[in-house]
Design an enzyme around this catalytic site. Structure first.
Site, PDB file in Angstrom:
ATOM      1  N   SER A 145     -35.626 -37.957 -42.376  1.00 15.44           N
ATOM      2  CA  SER A 145     -34.718 -38.285 -43.467  1.00 15.44           C
ATOM      3  C   SER A 145     -34.400 -36.998 -44.208  1.00 15.44           C
ATOM      4  O   SER A 145     -35.165 -36.021 -44.144  1.00 15.44           O
ATOM      5  CB  SER A 145     -35.384 -39.279 -44.422  1.00 15.44           C
ATOM      6  OG  SER A 145     -34.656 -39.414 -45.634  1.00 15.44           O
ATOM      7  N   TYR A 158     -42.428 -42.106 -49.598  1.00 14.74           N
ATOM      8  CA  TYR A 158     -41.501 -42.070 -48.454  1.00 14.74           C
ATOM      9  C   TYR A 158     -41.155 -40.622 -48.114  1.00 14.74           C
ATOM     10  O   TYR A 158     -41.173 -40.226 -46.945  1.00 14.74           O
ATOM     11  CB  TYR A 158     -40.254 -42.870 -48.810  1.00 14.74           C
ATOM     12  CG  TYR A 158     -39.171 -42.863 -47.756  1.00 14.74           C
ATOM     13  CD1 TYR A 158     -39.280 -43.663 -46.620  1.00 14.74           C
ATOM     14  CD2 TYR A 158     -38.020 -42.085 -47.908  1.00 14.74           C
ATOM     15  CE1 TYR A 158     -38.276 -43.677 -45.659  1.00 14.74           C
ATOM     16  CE2 TYR A 158     -37.027 -42.092 -46.961  1.00 14.74           C
ATOM     17  CZ  TYR A 158     -37.153 -42.884 -45.832  1.00 14.74           C
ATOM     18  OH  TYR A 158     -36.156 -42.886 -44.876  1.00 14.74           O
ATOM     19  N   LYS A 162     -41.880 -38.536 -44.655  1.00 18.51           N
ATOM     20  CA  LYS A 162     -40.818 -37.923 -43.864  1.00 18.51           C
ATOM     21  C   LYS A 162     -40.972 -36.401 -43.779  1.00 18.51           C
ATOM     22  O   LYS A 162     -40.617 -35.795 -42.765  1.00 18.51           O
ATOM     23  CB  LYS A 162     -39.458 -38.306 -44.437  1.00 18.51           C
ATOM     24  CG  LYS A 162     -39.131 -39.802 -44.314  1.00 18.51           C
ATOM     25  CD  LYS A 162     -39.172 -40.272 -42.865  1.00 18.51           C
ATOM     26  CE  LYS A 162     -38.689 -41.722 -42.734  1.00 18.51           C
ATOM     27  NZ  LYS A 162     -38.660 -42.170 -41.315  1.00 18.51           N
TER      28      LYS A 162
END
Length: 258
Positions: A145, A158, A162
Site C-alpha cells: 500500500s 495497517y 504494509k
C-alpha cells in the site's frame, strides 16, 4: 497468445476487488489459476466465471498451513508455480493509535504481514527448485500500500504491516536475485474496492464528500480504479519485465510526489 499463456498463477484474497481483478486479468492472458480466499462461496462463484483451468482452496492466510497447501495444490494440479500474487489483507478501524484495540492490531499484523511472510516462505523454495531444474523460476508480487511507503494517520497498525510487507519484499528480493525468483511489491493508494465502500458507508456523509475527504492528500483527487492497479500487477509479474526486483511500485495518484 497471452503474456502468461500456460503459466500457473497463485492469487490470495482472490474473491475481493483486487484479487478478483487480478484473476480475470491473468485469465485473459492465458494463465492457469490457483485461487484462495477466506470466503469459500465467493471463491467458488468467481471460479465459475473463469474460462481457464482453475483450482481453489479456501482458508485463512494467517494460518501458515494454507500457504503450504496452496503451493502443493499448484504443483499437484499444474506441475509448477510461476507467479504468486499475495493480495489477501484487511484494514483496521480508522482511528488514532491509542484507540486501536489490541486484538484488532494483532489480527491486522497476522493477516497483512505474517500472511505474506507465510506465503513467501513456501512459494520461494518451489520457485527456486524450478530454477535449478530448468532455469525458469518465478515472480512474486506482494500487494502492499502507499501506507507502506509513508505515514498513514488513523491507520497506524495497517501502515506498520504494509511497511513490513515492503521490507519483506526488498529483503527477499536481494536474497534470491540470482536464484530465479523476482519479488516486487505494488503500493496502491485508496482503490475502489470493498474497503473504500466500507469507509464511505461508515462515514455518515454523502459518497462524494466522503471520497473527497479520503483523497484530500492525493494530487489526482480521486481513488484508483481496480483496473489501474491490475495493470501494475501484471506489469510486475510479466516475464518480459525480467530486470525488476525488490521494487515497491507506487500506484498512488501522485502521493509520493509531494
Amino acid at each position: 497468445m497471452g503474456r502468461f499463456d500456460g503459466a500457473t498463477v497463485l492469487i490470495t484474497g482472490a474473491a475481493g476487488g483486487l484479487g478478483r481483478g487480478a484473476a480475470k486479468g491473468f485469465a485473459a492472458e492465458g494463465a492457469k489459476l490457483v485461487l484462495s480466499d477466506i470466503d469459500e462461496k465467493a471463491l467458488a462463484d468467481l471460479a465459475g466465471t473463469l474460462q481457464v483451468e482453475t483450482a481453489i482452496l479456501a482458508g485463512n492466510i494467517a494460518d501458515e498451513a494454507l500457504s503450504e497447501d496452496l503451493v502443493r495444490l499448484a504443483v499437484e494440479k499444474f506441475g509448477r508455480l510461476d507467479i504468486a500474487v499475495n493480495n489477501a489483507g484487511i484494514v483496521q478501524s480508522f482511528v488514532r493509535l491509542p484507540q486501536v484495540e489490541s486484538d484488532e492490531a494483532r489480527r491486522v499484523l497476522e493477516i497483512d504481514l505474517l500472511g505474506v511472510f507465510y506465503a513467501m516462505k513456501h512459494q520461494i523454495p518451489q520457485m527456486e527448485r524450478q530454477f535449478k531444474a530448468n532455469g525458469k523460476g518465478g515472480a512474486i508480487v506482494n500487494i502492499a500500500s502507499v501506507a507502506g511507503l509513508v505515514g498513514a494517520p488513523k491507520l497506524s497498525v495497517y501502515a506498520a504491516a504494509k511497511h513490513g510487507v515492503v521490507g519483506l519484499t526488498k529483503s527477499a528480493a536481494a536474497e534470491y536475485a540470482t536464484k530465479g525468483v523476482r519479488i516486487n511489491a505494488i503500493c496502491p493508494a485508496h482503490t475502489r474496492t470493498a474497503m473504500v465502500d466500507g469507509f464511505v458507508r461508515v462515514s455518515g456523509v454523502p459518497e462524494e464528500e466522503a471520497l473527497a475527504e479520503l483523497t484530500r492528500g492525493v494530487p489526482m483527487k480521486r481513488v484508483a480504479e481496480v483496473e489501474e492497479v491490475i495493470t501494475a500487477i501484471l506489469f510486475a509479474a510479466d516475464p518480459a519485465n525480467s530486470f525488476m526486483t525488490g521494487h515497491a511500485l507506487a500506484v498512488d495518484g501522485g502521493v509520493g510526489a509531494i
